[in-house]
Scaffold this motif. Structure first.
Motif, PDB file in Angstrom:
ATOM      1  N   THR A  16      43.323  -1.885 -12.533  1.00 57.06           N
ATOM      2  CA  THR A  16      42.068  -1.424 -13.104  1.00 57.06           C
ATOM      3  C   THR A  16      40.990  -1.292 -12.033  1.00 57.06           C
ATOM      4  O   THR A  16      40.257  -0.307 -11.992  1.00 57.06           O
ATOM      5  CB  THR A  16      41.581  -2.418 -14.177  1.00 57.06           C
ATOM      6  OG1 THR A  16      42.626  -2.641 -15.091  1.00 57.06           O
ATOM      7  CG2 THR A  16      40.385  -1.890 -14.905  1.00 57.06           C
ATOM      8  N   LEU A  17      40.910  -2.281 -11.150  1.00 56.72           N
ATOM      9  CA  LEU A  17      39.882  -2.258 -10.116  1.00 56.72           C
ATOM     10  C   LEU A  17      40.115  -1.103  -9.147  1.00 56.72           C
ATOM     11  O   LEU A  17      39.171  -0.432  -8.730  1.00 56.72           O
ATOM     12  CB  LEU A  17      39.859  -3.582  -9.355  1.00 56.72           C
ATOM     13  CG  LEU A  17      39.276  -4.754 -10.132  1.00 56.72           C
ATOM     14  CD1 LEU A  17      39.313  -6.015  -9.297  1.00 56.72           C
ATOM     15  CD2 LEU A  17      37.845  -4.453 -10.563  1.00 56.72           C
ATOM     16  N   ARG A  55      37.511   1.955  -8.642  1.00 59.98           N
ATOM     17  CA  ARG A  55      36.970   2.264  -7.336  1.00 59.98           C
ATOM     18  C   ARG A  55      37.147   3.754  -6.998  1.00 59.98           C
ATOM     19  O   ARG A  55      36.217   4.432  -6.566  1.00 59.98           O
ATOM     20  CB  ARG A  55      37.666   1.407  -6.278  1.00 59.98           C
ATOM     21  CG  ARG A  55      37.008   1.570  -4.943  1.00 59.98           C
ATOM     22  CD  ARG A  55      37.609   0.749  -3.851  1.00 59.98           C
ATOM     23  NE  ARG A  55      37.036   1.284  -2.631  1.00 59.98           N
ATOM     24  CZ  ARG A  55      36.454   0.555  -1.699  1.00 59.98           C
ATOM     25  NH1 ARG A  55      36.413  -0.724  -1.817  1.00 59.98           N
ATOM     26  NH2 ARG A  55      35.923   1.132  -0.653  1.00 59.98           N
ATOM     27  N   GLU A  56      38.371   4.248  -7.265  1.00 60.31           N
ATOM     28  CA  GLU A  56      38.667   5.666  -7.046  1.00 60.31           C
ATOM     29  C   GLU A  56      37.698   6.554  -7.813  1.00 60.31           C
ATOM     30  O   GLU A  56      37.141   7.506  -7.269  1.00 60.31           O
ATOM     31  CB  GLU A  56      40.048   5.943  -7.649  1.00 60.31           C
ATOM     32  CG  GLU A  56      41.168   6.255  -6.693  1.00 60.31           C
ATOM     33  CD  GLU A  56      42.464   6.250  -7.483  1.00 60.31           C
ATOM     34  OE1 GLU A  56      43.315   5.416  -7.145  1.00 60.31           O
ATOM     35  OE2 GLU A  56      42.594   7.033  -8.463  1.00 60.31           O
ATOM     36  N   GLU A 101      37.485  -6.543  -2.438  1.00 57.02           N
ATOM     37  CA  GLU A 101      37.984  -5.205  -2.140  1.00 57.02           C
ATOM     38  C   GLU A 101      37.210  -4.121  -2.866  1.00 57.02           C
ATOM     39  O   GLU A 101      37.526  -2.946  -2.739  1.00 57.02           O
ATOM     40  CB  GLU A 101      39.466  -5.123  -2.504  1.00 57.02           C
ATOM     41  CG  GLU A 101      40.320  -5.728  -1.420  1.00 57.02           C
ATOM     42  CD  GLU A 101      41.720  -6.025  -1.906  1.00 57.02           C
ATOM     43  OE1 GLU A 101      42.420  -5.059  -2.212  1.00 57.02           O
ATOM     44  OE2 GLU A 101      42.088  -7.204  -1.974  1.00 57.02           O
ATOM     45  N   PHE A 102      36.208  -4.524  -3.635  1.00 55.37           N
ATOM     46  CA  PHE A 102      35.526  -3.518  -4.426  1.00 55.37           C
ATOM     47  C   PHE A 102      34.115  -3.197  -3.920  1.00 55.37           C
ATOM     48  O   PHE A 102      33.699  -2.050  -3.894  1.00 55.37           O
ATOM     49  CB  PHE A 102      35.447  -3.963  -5.891  1.00 55.37           C
ATOM     50  CG  PHE A 102      34.881  -2.916  -6.787  1.00 55.37           C
ATOM     51  CD1 PHE A 102      35.697  -1.935  -7.319  1.00 55.37           C
ATOM     52  CD2 PHE A 102      33.527  -2.896  -7.069  1.00 55.37           C
ATOM     53  CE1 PHE A 102      35.173  -0.946  -8.118  1.00 55.37           C
ATOM     54  CE2 PHE A 102      32.994  -1.905  -7.870  1.00 55.37           C
ATOM     55  CZ  PHE A 102      33.822  -0.930  -8.397  1.00 55.37           C
ATOM     56  N   ALA A 103      33.401  -4.234  -3.495  1.00 53.46           N
ATOM     57  CA  ALA A 103      31.969  -4.064  -3.258  1.00 53.46           C
ATOM     58  C   ALA A 103      31.642  -3.781  -1.792  1.00 53.46           C
ATOM     59  O   ALA A 103      32.326  -4.236  -0.889  1.00 53.46           O
ATOM     60  CB  ALA A 103      31.226  -5.313  -3.721  1.00 53.46           C
ATOM     61  N   ASP A 104      30.560  -3.001  -1.572  1.00 55.34           N
ATOM     62  CA  ASP A 104      30.031  -2.797  -0.221  1.00 55.34           C
ATOM     63  C   ASP A 104      29.164  -3.985   0.183  1.00 55.34           C
ATOM     64  O   ASP A 104      29.187  -4.427   1.312  1.00 55.34           O
ATOM     65  CB  ASP A 104      29.149  -1.538  -0.164  1.00 55.34           C
ATOM     66  CG  ASP A 104      29.897  -0.310  -0.639  1.00 55.34           C
ATOM     67  OD1 ASP A 104      31.038  -0.132  -0.210  1.00 55.34           O
ATOM     68  OD2 ASP A 104      29.338   0.446  -1.456  1.00 55.34           O
ATOM     69  N   ARG A 105      28.368  -4.448  -0.780  1.00 56.63           N
ATOM     70  CA  ARG A 105      27.469  -5.564  -0.512  1.00 56.63           C
ATOM     71  C   ARG A 105      27.577  -6.572  -1.633  1.00 56.63           C
ATOM     72  O   ARG A 105      27.944  -6.218  -2.755  1.00 56.63           O
ATOM     73  CB  ARG A 105      26.020  -5.078  -0.424  1.00 56.63           C
ATOM     74  CG  ARG A 105      25.672  -4.428   0.910  1.00 56.63           C
ATOM     75  CD  ARG A 105      24.184  -4.223   1.045  1.00 56.63           C
ATOM     76  NE  ARG A 105      23.642  -3.362  -0.009  1.00 56.63           N
ATOM     77  CZ  ARG A 105      22.652  -3.731  -0.821  1.00 56.63           C
ATOM     78  NH1 ARG A 105      22.109  -4.930  -0.717  1.00 56.63           N
ATOM     79  NH2 ARG A 105      22.212  -2.909  -1.737  1.00 56.63           N
ATOM     80  N   VAL A 106      27.209  -7.827  -1.326  1.00 51.64           N
ATOM     81  CA  VAL A 106      27.300  -8.888  -2.327  1.00 51.64           C
ATOM     82  C   VAL A 106      25.985  -9.675  -2.386  1.00 51.64           C
ATOM     83  O   VAL A 106      25.382  -9.966  -1.348  1.00 51.64           O
ATOM     84  CB  VAL A 106      28.450  -9.870  -1.993  1.00 51.64           C
ATOM     85  CG1 VAL A 106      28.517 -10.997  -3.013  1.00 51.64           C
ATOM     86  CG2 VAL A 106      29.794  -9.147  -1.932  1.00 51.64           C
TER      87      VAL A 106
END
Lengths: 271, 294
Positions: B194-195, B199-200, B221-226
């Motif tokens: 799902t993730l 993302r795609e 693996e999903f976010a640019d920033r946290v």
């Protein structure tokens, strides 16, 4: 020879649904030694909860034998068996009666199984709460006044109340956030050590059992596809399905990413 | 212009025994097409932040709000309830934790998809909705979109419902997608798929994402920033890679330790509550909040 605490021999379970036969568990055999923690891992539909339900006597197996301490378990369980084999469920909010105080829920387990002197039971509920790291005065509260992690501790206390020997943990931490999960896992590991308990730990998330299980049994579509010591199942899984389960786990460290990378490459090499 | 900018946001709920402070002045921003994660344990204030962005708490009589929430340059507090309502489902959309309970069980997927599309295009008929929905479902790798559209949510698996939710959330090309623990109710294998899919899709649509989770492993693996949030305060903020390589705040380290390892390093000892968790915000160099007049 001493018997394993629990032993499944060629156990199958077939459900009938809409005129179709569904083989939920297909010819499964394994043992759980006394004091051991065996993880039962698989996706939804792998048969892991069906196995738990048969061990607990919620419904009988279609074929095969389930033995506890060397003696076959009957389809209808007597009180002694129900005392010895206890369950901790995924969602503590639905497994604790919302209209009863925490103390009353624990007390019920003691009363049903006739544990200890009647006069001392109220005090015993307080001790049980302290053993799972909660204040004794939580006895007077309803489940709604507790957080998810606290409620799960109560469910664990209840499973321990009647001096159980085998505890079936069905996804005990998957409704909790990671911080609370880590603390509950720690509690489970400590209790197992101090009380010499045996666990059957059911989960879909392999990483959860990495640090708590002695052995891991991996199930796919009702079949046992791999069973072995935890470290070797994680580092050198023999089955492609196991590799897939490990690769799905979110990782945070460089060492973990390297392991996952290696397993993915192995999978490609086998394909 | 940032898609979302929150500045010194405080929130309290007024009850019988006084006001309970939930957010103590948090600031965050999401650039166009950026994927930003807000990570913290239950009760940290991450989900209420999402509800404020959606404009769902502003009209509640018991809430005490202050600070700025700006969506595409518009101050949400200056919009009417009607204008905020018009943004939801069109310019901003949301994906929830449990897909099966957030879809309506008594209507087939098509009816619900039609309703979603009508938010942006009130004139669209069922035939038009069907054509668009089929394309959207094919985009999220549903092999037989037509059959899925005629199904009820309970006839589909959890993973399928989650993909339907993603397709619906992106159907009107929102500029902001809020994803609240997507997939935590599903198997890890399905969650991972799902993730990847999400993302795609957001990359293709150029959608900005506010991703809410309690598990740092999931956002890696999903976010640019946290942004790490603890009891209504931002504990640490920075780019994802730096946060994992060099976690500076005691609370971030505790959150990282709590993620179970597949390499097996023992069960971590995690402090329940610690004064150290209230240490001031750690900002990784160059990743502070943008200055500028409100």
């Amino acid at each position: 020879m001493t018997h394993p605490l629990l032993s499944l021999r060629a156990v199958s379970k077939t459900f009938h649904s809409g005129g179709r036969e569904v083989k939920a568990v297909d010819n499964v055999s394994f043992d759980v030694a006394e004091g051991e923690c065996l993880a039962v891992v698989g996706e939804s539909g792998s048969g892991k909860s069906t196995i738990a339900n048969m061990i607990l006597g919620i419904y009988p197996q279609t074929l095969g034998e389930i033995a506890f301490k060397g003696a076959a378990l009957p389809g209808r369980r007597d009180l002694a068996h129900r005392r010895a084999i206890q369950l901790v469920q995924q969602n503590p909010l639905s497994s604790l009666n919302p209209r009863r105080t925490i103390g009353a829920s624990l007390r019920l387990a003691l009363d049903v199984h006739g544990i200890g002197e009647k006069a001392g039971r109220a005090e015993r509920t307080g001790q049980l709460l302290e053993e799972v790291g909660l204040p004794a005065d939580f006895r007077t509260r309803p489940p709604a006044a507790l957080s998810g992690g606290q409620r799960q501790r109560v469910a664990i206390a209840r499973a321990l109340a009647c001096q159980s020997e085998l505890v079936v943990l069905d996804e005990p931490t998957s409704a909790l956030d990671v911080l609370v999960q880590a603390r509950v896992l720690k509690l489970l590991a400590d209790l197992r050590k101090s009380r010499g308990l045996t666990y059957l730990f059911i989960t879909h998330d392999l990483s959860v059992v990495r640090n708590i299980a002695d052995r891991v049994a991996v199930f796919e579509k009702g079949r046992l596809v791999e069973i072995g010591p935890t470290a070797s199942v994680f580092e050198a899984p023999t089955h492609a399905y196991t590799r897939r389960l490990i690769s799905a786990v979110p990782v945070v460290t460089v060492a973990e990413a390297a392991l996952r990378q290696r397993l993915t490459e192995d999978a490609d090499a086998h394909a | 212009m940032n898609t979302l900018r929150i500045r010194d946001l405080t929130l309290g709920f007024k009850g019988w025994s006084g006001t309970v402070e939930v957010l103590h002045g948090i600031s965050l921003h999401i650039g166009r097409g950026e994927r930003v994660a807000l990570v913290g344990e239950s009760g940290s204030g991450k989900s209420v932040t999402a509800r404020i962005v959606l404009g769902l708490l502003q009209s509640l009589r018991s809430t005490r709000l202050s600070g700025l929430v700006e969506f595409e340059g518009r101050d949400l507090s200056k919009l009417s309830e009607r204008e905020r309502h018009a943004l939801r489902g069109t310019k901003m959309s949301m994906i929830f934790q449990d897909p099966t309970s957030s879809l309506n069980p008594v209507y087939p997927i098509l009816t619900q998809f039609h309703e979603v599309l009508r938010r942006a295009d009130p004139a669209i008929n069922l035939t038009g909705a069907r054509a668009r929905a089929e394309k959207a479902l094919a985009d999220v790798s549903i092999t037989d979109p037509s059959r899925a559209l005629d199904s009820y949510p309970f006839q589909l698996s959890g993973g399928m419902n989650q993909r339907v939710m993603i397709a619906m959330a992106l159907a009107n090309d929102p500029s902001l997608l809020i994803a609240d623990e997507p997939g935590t109710a599903l198997d890890v294998t399905v969650q991972a798929q799902t993730l990847r899919l999400m993302r795609e899709q957001v990359e293709r649509h150029g959608t900005s994402v506010l991703f809410i989770s309690h598990n740092l492993g999931v956002v890696r693996e999903f976010a640019d920033r946290v942004y790490v949030i603890y009891k209504g305060r931002i504990a640490e903020q920075g780019p994802t890679a730096a946060l994992f390589e060099d976690p500076r705040h005691p609370y971030t380290r505790a959150l990282l330790d709590a993620v179970p390892r597949i390499t097996g390093d023992g069960i971590p000892e995690i402090e329940d509550a610690s004064d150290a968790y209230f240490a001031p915000t750690e900002v990784h160099e160059g990743y502070g909040e943008p200055e500028g007049a409100a």
